[in-house]
Design an enzyme around this catalytic site. Sequence first.
Site, PDB file in Angstrom:
ATOM      1  N   GLU A 158       0.869  -1.578  -0.266  1.00  0.00           N
ATOM      2  CA  GLU A 158      -0.531   0.519   0.107  1.00  0.00           C
ATOM      3  C   GLU A 158       0.984   1.424  -0.226  1.00  0.00           C
ATOM      4  O   GLU A 158       2.042   1.349   0.710  1.00  0.00           O
ATOM      5  CB  GLU A 158      -0.883  -0.480   1.726  1.00  0.00           C
ATOM      6  CG  GLU A 158      -1.748   1.269   1.421  1.00  0.00           C
ATOM      7  CD  GLU A 158      -3.076   1.197   2.160  1.00  0.00           C
ATOM      8  OE1 GLU A 158      -3.604   2.205   2.189  1.00  0.00           O
ATOM      9  OE2 GLU A 158      -2.381   0.539   3.464  1.00  0.00           O
ATOM     10  N   CYS A 164      -6.584   1.978   2.564  1.00  0.00           N
ATOM     11  CA  CYS A 164      -7.581   2.647   3.183  1.00  0.00           C
ATOM     12  C   CYS A 164      -7.772   4.120   1.434  1.00  0.00           C
ATOM     13  O   CYS A 164      -8.592   4.384   0.956  1.00  0.00           O
ATOM     14  CB  CYS A 164      -7.623   3.217   4.270  1.00  0.00           C
ATOM     15  SG  CYS A 164      -8.058   2.461   5.606  1.00  0.00           S
ATOM     16  N   ASN A 224     -11.990  -2.653   0.992  1.00  0.00           N
ATOM     17  CA  ASN A 224     -10.449  -3.003   1.565  1.00  0.00           C
ATOM     18  C   ASN A 224     -11.397  -2.532   3.114  1.00  0.00           C
ATOM     19  O   ASN A 224     -12.692  -1.892   3.649  1.00  0.00           O
ATOM     20  CB  ASN A 224      -9.646  -1.477   1.530  1.00  0.00           C
ATOM     21  CG  ASN A 224      -8.801  -1.842   2.407  1.00  0.00           C
ATOM     22  OD1 ASN A 224      -8.250  -2.957   2.662  1.00  0.00           O
ATOM     23  ND2 ASN A 224      -9.403  -0.781   3.844  1.00  0.00           N
ATOM     24  N   GLU A 225     -11.310  -3.621   4.434  1.00  0.00           N
ATOM     25  CA  GLU A 225     -11.796  -3.525   5.223  1.00  0.00           C
ATOM     26  C   GLU A 225     -13.483  -2.306   5.689  1.00  0.00           C
ATOM     27  O   GLU A 225     -13.090  -1.553   6.106  1.00  0.00           O
ATOM     28  CB  GLU A 225     -11.094  -2.572   6.205  1.00  0.00           C
ATOM     29  CG  GLU A 225     -10.151  -1.524   5.680  1.00  0.00           C
ATOM     30  CD  GLU A 225      -9.118  -1.678   7.041  1.00  0.00           C
ATOM     31  OE1 GLU A 225      -8.874  -0.258   7.400  1.00  0.00           O
ATOM     32  OE2 GLU A 225      -8.348  -2.101   7.428  1.00  0.00           O
TER      33      GLU A 225
END
Length: 790
Positions: free
Chosen positions: A27, A231, A355-356
Site C-alpha cells: 500500500e 484505505c 477494503n476493510e
Amino acid sequence: MRRQGTLRVRTQDKGAPLGDLFGIFFEDLNHAADGGLYAELVQNRSFEFDPVDHPDYHALTAWEIVERGQGRANLTVEDERPLNPRNIHYAAIDIVSEGDGVGLANRGFNTGIPARQGERYRFSVYARRDASFEEPVRIAIERGDGTVLGETIIRVDSSEWKRYEADIVANATDNGGKLTIVTKGTGKLYLDMVSLFPAKTFRDRPNGLREDIASLLAGLKPKFMRFPGGCLVHDGSLDPDDRDSMYRWKNTIGDVAQRPARRNNWRYNQTLGLGYYELFQFCEDIGAKPIPILPAGYDPHHKRIVPIEELGPWIGDALDLIEFANGGASTEWGRIRAELGHPEPFGLEYIGIGNEEVGAPFFERYEYFHRAIKEKHPEIKIINSSGPFAAGGEYERGWKSARDNRSDLVDEHYYQTPEWFLAHAGRYDGFKADDPKVFLGEYASWGNTYYNALAEAAFMTGLERNAHAVALACYAPLLCNADYVNWKPDLIWFDNHQAFGTANYYVQQLFMHHQGDRLLPIEASGFEAAKPLREATPIRGTIALGTEGSSVHYSSIRLVNNATGETLEYPDVSLDQSGAGKKQIFELGAADGDDYTLHLRARKDGGGPRGFNLYFGWKDDRNHLNWEIGGWQNQDSIIHSFIDGRGSVLTQSLFEVENGVGYDLTLRISGRSVQASIDGTLMAETEDKIPLIEPLYYTASVEEATGDTIVKVVNVRDESELAAMVLESWPGKGPVTVEAHILSGYRPDEANSFEEPARIAPKTKTLTFDGPSFDYEFPNHSVTVLRIRG
C-alpha cells in the site's frame, strides 16, 4: 531446560493443501511508492503538488530557484499550454539576466538526491523554450555547496513540448544532493515531467523499482501480493477525474506523463508512476500471484455512495481489469496490455472488492459485483470484506455477506498487542472447511522488536495449522520511509539510500521460504502445561469517565457490586475538551469486586466528532481498558485493551452519537468478561484474555518438489525446551539430515536498525542423526525451521 516432551510427525498422512498461504501487501502509505519502491528520485516532478494533497503543499514544493553570478530569473508555474490535459502545470523560467546561469533545483526525498560513485542515472524532461534554442541546458547532481557530483547537457531546440533524455554518471557518493537544471540566454524555458532514475533498477526496467527495496521483497519469496491498498482504495471522490478521486486503476496505466496526479489519503501526493501495469509486472518478476483490490462505489470515511442504478461503470472497471490481466490480445483490454509490452496474460486468479469495509451500503453493493464477476468469470476467486477489527458487529456482517453470497474468501484485518496474538494463537481452530476461506489481509502486532516477531511467529503456526480454513495471510504495512511515517510498525524500513528488514521480516521470510505444500499432523506430548503470561485475575482497578475533543455530561452514575448488591452513587460529571483534541479523564474510584456494573446517562453537548469514553481496569494511562462510544469519525462503539501503551480492539460495532441526546450506558465486568449496552441494546460482549503460553507452538508440512518434511517450532518462553522428535512412517532408512534455520539469542526488546540492519537474522546449521527419531533442543525465545530429509 524443562522436562523433555515429544513432537510426533505423521510424515505420510498428508492433510490440507497450503496453497498460496503466505504473501505480502503493498500500500502506498509511509511514502512506500513515491520516494520508496518507485525509483524516481525527483519529488514533485510534474509540478502538480497541491494543498488538496497536504496543506503545506504547493506547485513548487521540493523545488527552488537557481541564480548564479549575476543571473536573475523569475520562476513561476503556468498552465496555459500544458503538456496534456491531465498534467496541466509546468515550470516557467523567465530569464531576466543570464549571469552564470539560472534555473531550478529539486531537493528529492529525505536528505536529498542520492548519488553513488560510478553509478549511472537517467535524466528525462519534457521541455520547450521561446528563444536561445542553441543554448545548452546543464543538468547536474550537486552537493549543497555546489560541488558537481555528475553532469550532462541537453539542448532544448523547440518551441513545442518535446521529450529529452541524457545520462549522468556520478563521480562521488553523496546522499544529500540536488538535481539542478541551469541555462543561459534569453526568453523563457518551460519544463515538465522532470525525472531522474537510477539506471540500475530492479530487473533493469525503465520507470522501474528501487533495486534494494525490491530485492528485499523478492527475497521473501511471497506466494502473492495484495495491492494497491488499504484505505486509499475507497477513500475519495466518486468521480474518476477528480484530483481527490478514489483509486481508479485505469488512471494508473499507460504513458506516465498522461497519468493524473492524485491526492493520497495518507496526506501526500501520489504520481501513480507505480501503477497497475508495473504492479502486475513486479508480481510476475518475483513469482507472486497478483491480488488487486477495487473500490465498490462506497467511501465509508466520508459517506460518499454510488446509487445502485449507477454501479455499472464500477462493475465494468472490475470486469475490464480481469480482461486487462487475462484477456487475449484480441480483446479490448488485453490489447492495451499487449501494447504496453506484455502480450501474454498475467494469470489473475483473485480479485478483492472493497477494503476493510463497514456499513450496509458496501455489502448491498458487493452483491452486484460478486454476481457480475461470477457470471462472466467463474474461475476468479472473489474476496469479500469483514472490516478493520477482529470481532464485533461489522465483522459478523462481513462474514454473513460472504456466506450469503458464497464469497471465496473473507478479508480480515487487525492490529493488536503481542499479548493478543499469543492469547489468540488458536483463533482459527474452530473455523469450518466449507465456509469461505480466511484472507488475513492485514495484521501485525504493535512493534518491530524481537518480542513482536516471536508473538507473530507463534500466531502464524496457527494460521498454517488451520490451512483448511485460512487460505491467505500477509503482514502489513509492508514499507516505511523513515522520514515520512504515517503508520508503524512496518516490515521494511528505508531512507533514500538504504533499507533493512525488521525482525518481523525475517519471521515472515522463514515461513515463506519453508511453507511446504501440504500439512502433516504433528502432536505434542509430555511437555508442561501452558502457563498464563501473568496472573489471570479479574479486571479490577479505577473506573473513570472521559472525552476527547468534545463537551460531554455524565449523570445518574452508579456502580453496583453484583455479588453483594452494594451500590455507590456519584455526582454528575461535566467534561469540556471542545476543540482541544486532548483526552480529559475524571476518576470515579476503584472497582475491587469480581462482578460489577457501571450505570450512567451520557450526553454530548458539542465539540469534535468523538463521543464518550468509559475507562475501567485503570492502572495508568498505558495500562487499562476502555469503552469508546462514537469513536473514530463518530462511527464506532469499541472495547479497547491497552498493555504498555499498545492497544487491542476486542470488539467493535457501528454507533453514532448525536449531540444533545441522552444515552443510558451500562457496562458490566465479570471476571475478565465485558458486556456493554446502550439504551438496553447489547453492543459488545467480549473477553480480555490473559495469554496461556504453550511450551512450544508448532506445525509441520511436506514440500512435494523436494520431499522435505518441514517442522516449524516457536518457543516464546524464557527457557529452552528439549523435545524428542519422532518422524512416524519415515520412508527412508539410515541417517537423516536436518537443515535448521534458527532465530534465537536475542533479547525481546532488540530490533534491527539502519546502523545494524541484520542484528536479528536467521542462522543456518546442518545436523545429521542416525534415524528418524532424535532429540532437539529449541532455545528460549526462538523460531526454528527444521528441514528434514533422508
